[in-house]
Design a protein around this motif. Structure first.
Motif, PDB file in Angstrom:
ATOM      1  N   ALA A  37       0.774  -0.902   0.198  1.00  0.00           N
ATOM      2  CA  ALA A  37       0.136   0.021   0.134  1.00  0.00           C
ATOM      3  C   ALA A  37       1.001   1.513   0.032  1.00  0.00           C
ATOM      4  CB  ALA A  37      -1.214  -0.197   1.162  1.00  0.00           C
ATOM      5  N   SER A  38       0.207   2.633  -0.596  1.00  0.00           N
ATOM      6  CA  SER A  38       0.597   3.931  -0.295  1.00  0.00           C
ATOM      7  C   SER A  38      -0.405   5.084  -0.291  1.00  0.00           C
ATOM      8  CB  SER A  38       1.133   4.139  -1.951  1.00  0.00           C
ATOM      9  OG  SER A  38       2.368   3.292  -2.700  1.00  0.00           O
ATOM     10  N   PRO A  39       0.356   5.876   1.161  1.00  0.00           N
ATOM     11  CA  PRO A  39      -0.484   7.067   0.967  1.00  0.00           C
ATOM     12  C   PRO A  39      -0.912   7.925   0.241  1.00  0.00           C
ATOM     13  CG  PRO A  39       1.963   6.918   2.214  1.00  0.00           C
ATOM     14  CD  PRO A  39       1.970   6.234   0.993  1.00  0.00           C
ATOM     15  N   MET A  40      -2.667   7.767   0.648  1.00  0.00           N
ATOM     16  CA  MET A  40      -3.169   8.314  -0.465  1.00  0.00           C
ATOM     17  C   MET A  40      -4.213   9.505   0.455  1.00  0.00           C
ATOM     18  SD  MET A  40      -2.802   6.900  -3.301  1.00  0.00           S
ATOM     19  CE  MET A  40      -4.010   8.086  -4.043  1.00  0.00           C
ATOM     20  N   PRO A  41      -4.229  10.294  -0.173  1.00  0.00           N
ATOM     21  CA  PRO A  41      -5.395  11.524   0.709  1.00  0.00           C
ATOM     22  C   PRO A  41      -6.326  11.211   1.283  1.00  0.00           C
ATOM     23  CG  PRO A  41      -4.865  12.285  -0.784  1.00  0.00           C
ATOM     24  CD  PRO A  41      -3.946  11.509  -1.554  1.00  0.00           C
ATOM     25  N   VAL A  42      -7.313  10.846   2.044  1.00  0.00           N
ATOM     26  CA  VAL A  42      -8.883  11.306   2.076  1.00  0.00           C
ATOM     27  C   VAL A  42      -9.056  12.256   3.176  1.00  0.00           C
ATOM     28  CG1 VAL A  42      -8.717   8.228   1.947  1.00  0.00           C
ATOM     29  CG2 VAL A  42      -8.663   9.371   4.078  1.00  0.00           C
ATOM     30  N   GLN A  43     -10.641  11.831   2.728  1.00  0.00           N
ATOM     31  CA  GLN A  43     -11.549  13.842   3.307  1.00  0.00           C
ATOM     32  C   GLN A  43     -11.751  13.009   4.903  1.00  0.00           C
ATOM     33  OE1 GLN A  43     -14.333  16.186   2.155  1.00  0.00           O
ATOM     34  NE2 GLN A  43     -15.456  15.283   3.625  1.00  0.00           N
ATOM     35  N   VAL A  44     -11.534  13.849   6.016  1.00  0.00           N
ATOM     36  CA  VAL A  44     -11.185  13.842   7.652  1.00  0.00           C
ATOM     37  C   VAL A  44     -12.429  15.091   8.471  1.00  0.00           C
ATOM     38  CG1 VAL A  44     -10.451  12.399   8.567  1.00  0.00           C
ATOM     39  CG2 VAL A  44      -9.572  14.821   8.174  1.00  0.00           C
ATOM     40  N   GLY A  45     -12.978  14.566   8.708  1.00  0.00           N
ATOM     41  CA  GLY A  45     -14.145  16.112   8.913  1.00  0.00           C
ATOM     42  C   GLY A  45     -13.643  16.090  10.719  1.00  0.00           C
ATOM     43  N   ALA A  46     -13.958  17.472  11.672  1.00  0.00           N
ATOM     44  CA  ALA A  46     -13.651  17.552  12.800  1.00  0.00           C
ATOM     45  C   ALA A  46     -15.200  18.259  13.465  1.00  0.00           C
ATOM     46  CB  ALA A  46     -12.973  18.559  12.927  1.00  0.00           C
ATOM     47  N   ILE A  47     -15.069  17.422  15.170  1.00  0.00           N
ATOM     48  CA  ILE A  47     -16.119  18.085  15.882  1.00  0.00           C
ATOM     49  C   ILE A  47     -15.508  19.661  16.540  1.00  0.00           C
ATOM     50  CG2 ILE A  47     -16.856  16.115  16.663  1.00  0.00           C
ATOM     51  CD1 ILE A  47     -19.579  17.472  17.075  1.00  0.00           C
ATOM     52  N   ASN A  48     -15.554  20.725  16.858  1.00  0.00           N
ATOM     53  CA  ASN A  48     -14.809  21.029  17.890  1.00  0.00           C
ATOM     54  C   ASN A  48     -13.534  20.872  17.711  1.00  0.00           C
ATOM     55  OD1 ASN A  48     -17.052  22.864  18.132  1.00  0.00           O
ATOM     56  ND2 ASN A  48     -17.055  22.800  21.053  1.00  0.00           N
ATOM     57  N   GLY A  49     -12.775  20.435  16.744  1.00  0.00           N
ATOM     58  CA  GLY A  49     -11.462  20.755  16.769  1.00  0.00           C
ATOM     59  C   GLY A  49     -11.556  18.437  16.967  1.00  0.00           C
ATOM     60  N   ARG A  50     -12.056  18.023  16.455  1.00  0.00           N
ATOM     61  CA  ARG A  50     -12.682  15.954  17.318  1.00  0.00           C
ATOM     62  C   ARG A  50     -12.422  15.429  16.127  1.00  0.00           C
ATOM     63  NH1 ARG A  50     -11.762  11.671  16.960  1.00  0.00           N
ATOM     64  NH2 ARG A  50     -11.001   9.946  18.681  1.00  0.00           N
ATOM     65  N   VAL A  51     -11.306  15.491  15.178  1.00  0.00           N
ATOM     66  CA  VAL A  51     -11.208  14.507  13.779  1.00  0.00           C
ATOM     67  C   VAL A  51     -12.080  13.292  14.327  1.00  0.00           C
ATOM     68  CG1 VAL A  51     -10.072  12.303  12.349  1.00  0.00           C
ATOM     69  CG2 VAL A  51      -8.990  14.820  12.755  1.00  0.00           C
ATOM     70  N   PHE A  52     -13.304  12.995  13.102  1.00  0.00           N
ATOM     71  CA  PHE A  52     -13.900  11.910  12.343  1.00  0.00           C
ATOM     72  C   PHE A  52     -13.737  11.560  11.405  1.00  0.00           C
ATOM     73  CE2 PHE A  52     -17.206  15.547  12.397  1.00  0.00           C
ATOM     74  CZ  PHE A  52     -17.415  15.164  10.464  1.00  0.00           C
ATOM     75  N   LEU A  53     -14.352  10.289  11.498  1.00  0.00           N
ATOM     76  CA  LEU A  53     -13.754   9.367  10.222  1.00  0.00           C
ATOM     77  C   LEU A  53     -15.322   9.170   9.243  1.00  0.00           C
ATOM     78  CD1 LEU A  53     -11.658   6.588  10.611  1.00  0.00           C
ATOM     79  CD2 LEU A  53     -10.392   9.084   9.778  1.00  0.00           C
ATOM     80  N   VAL A  54     -16.648   8.890   9.998  1.00  0.00           N
ATOM     81  CA  VAL A  54     -17.554   8.297   9.185  1.00  0.00           C
ATOM     82  C   VAL A  54     -18.436   9.531   9.687  1.00  0.00           C
ATOM     83  CG1 VAL A  54     -19.359   6.366   9.329  1.00  0.00           C
ATOM     84  CG2 VAL A  54     -16.288   6.239   9.958  1.00  0.00           C
ATOM     85  N   ASN A  55     -19.078  10.123  10.761  1.00  0.00           N
ATOM     86  CA  ASN A  55     -19.649  10.386  11.098  1.00  0.00           C
ATOM     87  C   ASN A  55     -20.136  11.712  13.274  1.00  0.00           C
ATOM     88  OD1 ASN A  55     -21.776   8.853  13.970  1.00  0.00           O
ATOM     89  ND2 ASN A  55     -21.248   7.531  11.831  1.00  0.00           N
ATOM     90  N   ALA A  56     -20.999  12.647  12.502  1.00  0.00           N
ATOM     91  CA  ALA A  56     -20.740  13.190  13.895  1.00  0.00           C
ATOM     92  C   ALA A  56     -22.050  13.209  14.535  1.00  0.00           C
ATOM     93  CB  ALA A  56     -19.879  14.110  14.366  1.00  0.00           C
ATOM     94  N   SER A  57     -22.822  13.774  15.352  1.00  0.00           N
ATOM     95  CA  SER A  57     -24.159  14.210  16.045  1.00  0.00           C
ATOM     96  C   SER A  57     -24.628  14.378  16.694  1.00  0.00           C
ATOM     97  CB  SER A  57     -24.970  12.914  15.352  1.00  0.00           C
ATOM     98  OG  SER A  57     -24.443  11.427  16.832  1.00  0.00           O
ATOM     99  N   LEU A  58     -25.661  15.434  17.507  1.00  0.00           N
ATOM    100  CA  LEU A  58     -26.151  15.025  18.854  1.00  0.00           C
ATOM    101  C   LEU A  58     -27.532  15.149  18.856  1.00  0.00           C
ATOM    102  CD1 LEU A  58     -23.980  18.063  17.642  1.00  0.00           C
ATOM    103  CD2 LEU A  58     -24.900  19.241  18.906  1.00  0.00           C
ATOM    104  N   GLY A  59     -28.114  14.941  19.958  1.00  0.00           N
ATOM    105  CA  GLY A  59     -29.464  14.319  20.231  1.00  0.00           C
ATOM    106  C   GLY A  59     -30.126  13.033  20.204  1.00  0.00           C
ATOM    107  N   VAL A  60     -31.060  12.496  19.623  1.00  0.00           N
ATOM    108  CA  VAL A  60     -31.317  11.038  20.080  1.00  0.00           C
ATOM    109  C   VAL A  60     -29.835  10.076  19.669  1.00  0.00           C
ATOM    110  CG1 VAL A  60     -32.505  10.834  17.655  1.00  0.00           C
ATOM    111  CG2 VAL A  60     -32.912   9.156  20.340  1.00  0.00           C
ATOM    112  N   TYR A  61     -29.215  10.644  18.870  1.00  0.00           N
ATOM    113  CA  TYR A  61     -28.122   9.328  18.194  1.00  0.00           C
ATOM    114  C   TYR A  61     -26.991   9.433  18.575  1.00  0.00           C
ATOM    115  CZ  TYR A  61     -25.403   7.178  14.312  1.00  0.00           C
ATOM    116  OH  TYR A  61     -24.421   6.204  13.933  1.00  0.00           O
ATOM    117  N   PRO A  62     -26.700  10.443  19.911  1.00  0.00           N
ATOM    118  CA  PRO A  62     -25.836   9.675  20.842  1.00  0.00           C
ATOM    119  C   PRO A  62     -26.391   8.900  22.150  1.00  0.00           C
ATOM    120  CG  PRO A  62     -25.398  12.383  20.128  1.00  0.00           C
ATOM    121  CD  PRO A  62     -27.161  11.727  19.328  1.00  0.00           C
ATOM    122  N   GLU A  63     -28.019   9.324  22.360  1.00  0.00           N
ATOM    123  CA  GLU A  63     -27.891   7.910  22.869  1.00  0.00           C
ATOM    124  C   GLU A  63     -28.362   6.841  22.116  1.00  0.00           C
ATOM    125  OE1 GLU A  63     -32.511   9.835  23.859  1.00  0.00           O
ATOM    126  OE2 GLU A  63     -31.748  11.753  24.685  1.00  0.00           O
TER     127      GLU A  63
END
Length: 391
Positions: free
Chosen positions: A189-215
């Motif tokens: 394998a070789s390094p390839m760039p992929v997109q990441v998101g951040a919620i208040n500076g914390r990196v996430f790869l798949v999803n982030a949420s508020l409300g009923v989903y954390p519950e």
């Protein structure tokens, strides 16, 4: 550092059992890398008063970014979450040892309890960056997210051997869900760039949420502890949570194109096209790129009654959630979320990649300009691995 005789100096902060893996090419004198200075990446142990950095701080340099160096002679550093996945720990180690021996590669196994994962990942990625090698996360999406936070901050490549329930991140990027195959893919394998998101500076790869989903995630873990880890257990737990969902979020939401006040049971943000496709969420194309590759998708669930909630769950099970009543989706790159009726409300319960915590408002969610460099085998980059019928 790693001693050539198999020994390793382990700092007090690295509370893990480490094993040096010798291979057929492990000959000659080992020259240790310079000992890197370790500091927690932004987001680990982050004080809740810390505010997110300003948007677009490094966007002007994005085109100039190049992949980090990767020395094929340097040992790969495998960070193993001992609590992730159904297979026992020794079976995970055996997969890695066998693959390294077959390909004449060197590696080191760093095994830790879930509570020590962030600390171990921080030190391992700093060492990998100094030595010109990669860190490999072994576990589910939550474990991968923790290692990705450290790898993104350190600027070192990251590989993946998935052991989770859904493995959305691995499957989206063409990485095999069978550990043996995923380990073999890493060898070329070789390094390839992929997109990441951040919620208040914390990196996430798949999803982030508020409300009923954390519950929902907290309930799901309780169900799994009682009934075992499987997709059916996760589905039934989700249904039980949704049917009793009552708490409404009253939010003020700002994006680059709109400012509005909303009431919702949950605000869900997706950075993974496979997960979005499986539940049938397809926001209107209003930005360049697609969710997970240039933008992210947001989903809001308006307060609805029990019968409508049953209909919504049916739509979700059929992969048509976007068609259900009370569901709204939109595309964005940067979003700021504040409480509407309690402007001094300090904290939200949030979730990212299966982990649940509390964060102080405002909640800043964005696509990061700096990518994560993921180890991908030639020909697999950008190819989504679809689920098999058995799944």
């Amino acid at each position: 550092m790693i001693g050539f005789d198999g020994s390793r100096e382990v700092s007090d902060s690295l509370r893990t059992a480490a094993l040096r893996i010798p291979t057929a090419v492990s000959s000659g004198e080992h020259v240790p890398c310079p000992r890197p200075e370790i500091s927690p990446p932004f987001g680990f142990g982050m004080d809740e008063n810390v505010q997110p950095q300003s948007i677009g701080a490094d966007s002007a340099h994005r085109a100039e970014m190049s992949a980090p160096r990767l020395d094929p002679a340097a040992p790969l550093l495998f960070v193993i979450n001992a609590g992730a996945g159904a297979l026992d720990l020794e079976a995970k180690r055996a997969v890695i040892r066998r693959t390294l021996a077959e390909h004449g590669r060197k590696g080191e196994l760093l095994t830790c309890a879930p509570a020590d994962l962030a600390r171990v990942a921080t030190e391992a990625t700093a060492e990998a960056a100094a030595c010109g090698t990669a860190v490999v996360a072994v576990g589910g999406d939550g474990s991968l997210s923790t290692v990705a936070q450290a790898a993104h901050a350190a600027g070192c490549p990251m590989g993946v051997i998935p052991y989770g329930t859904f493995n959305y991140f691995a499957r989206t990027h063409g990485i095999a869900t069978e550990p043996d195959t995923a380990a073999r893919q890493l060898m070329a394998a070789s390094p390839m760039p992929v997109q990441v998101g951040a919620i208040n500076g914390r990196v996430f790869l798949v999803n982030a949420s508020l409300g009923v989903y954390p519950e929902l995630l907290q309930d799901r873990e309780a169900w799994k502890a009682r009934f075992g880890r499987s997709r059916w257990v996760a589905f039934v737990a989700a249904c039980a949570t949704l049917l009793r969902a009552q708490r409404r979020l009253r939010l003020h939401i700002e994006t680059a194109t709109s400012v509005r006040d909303v009431q919702t049971l949950t605000l869900f943000v997706g950075n993974n096209r496979l997960q979005l496709q499986q539940v049938g969420v397809d926001p209107e194309d209003t930005l360049d790129g697609t969710p997970g590759d240039g933008s992210m998708a947001a989903l809001m669930l308006r307060p609805i009654g029990t019968l409508s909630m049953l209909g919504l769950m049916l739509h979700g099970a059929m992969g048509r959630l976007g068609e259900a009543a009370g569901v709204e989706t939109f595309e964005f790159r940067h979003m700021v979320v504040k409480p509407r009726l309690a402007p001094r409300r300090k904290k939200f319960v949030v979730a990212f990649d299966g982990e649940v915590t509390r964060m102080r408002a405002p909640i800043d969610i964005r696509v990061l300009d700096k990518p994560l460099y993921l180890l991908q085998a030639l020909g697999t980059e950008g190819k989504t691995r679809l689920p098999e019928a058995a799944e």
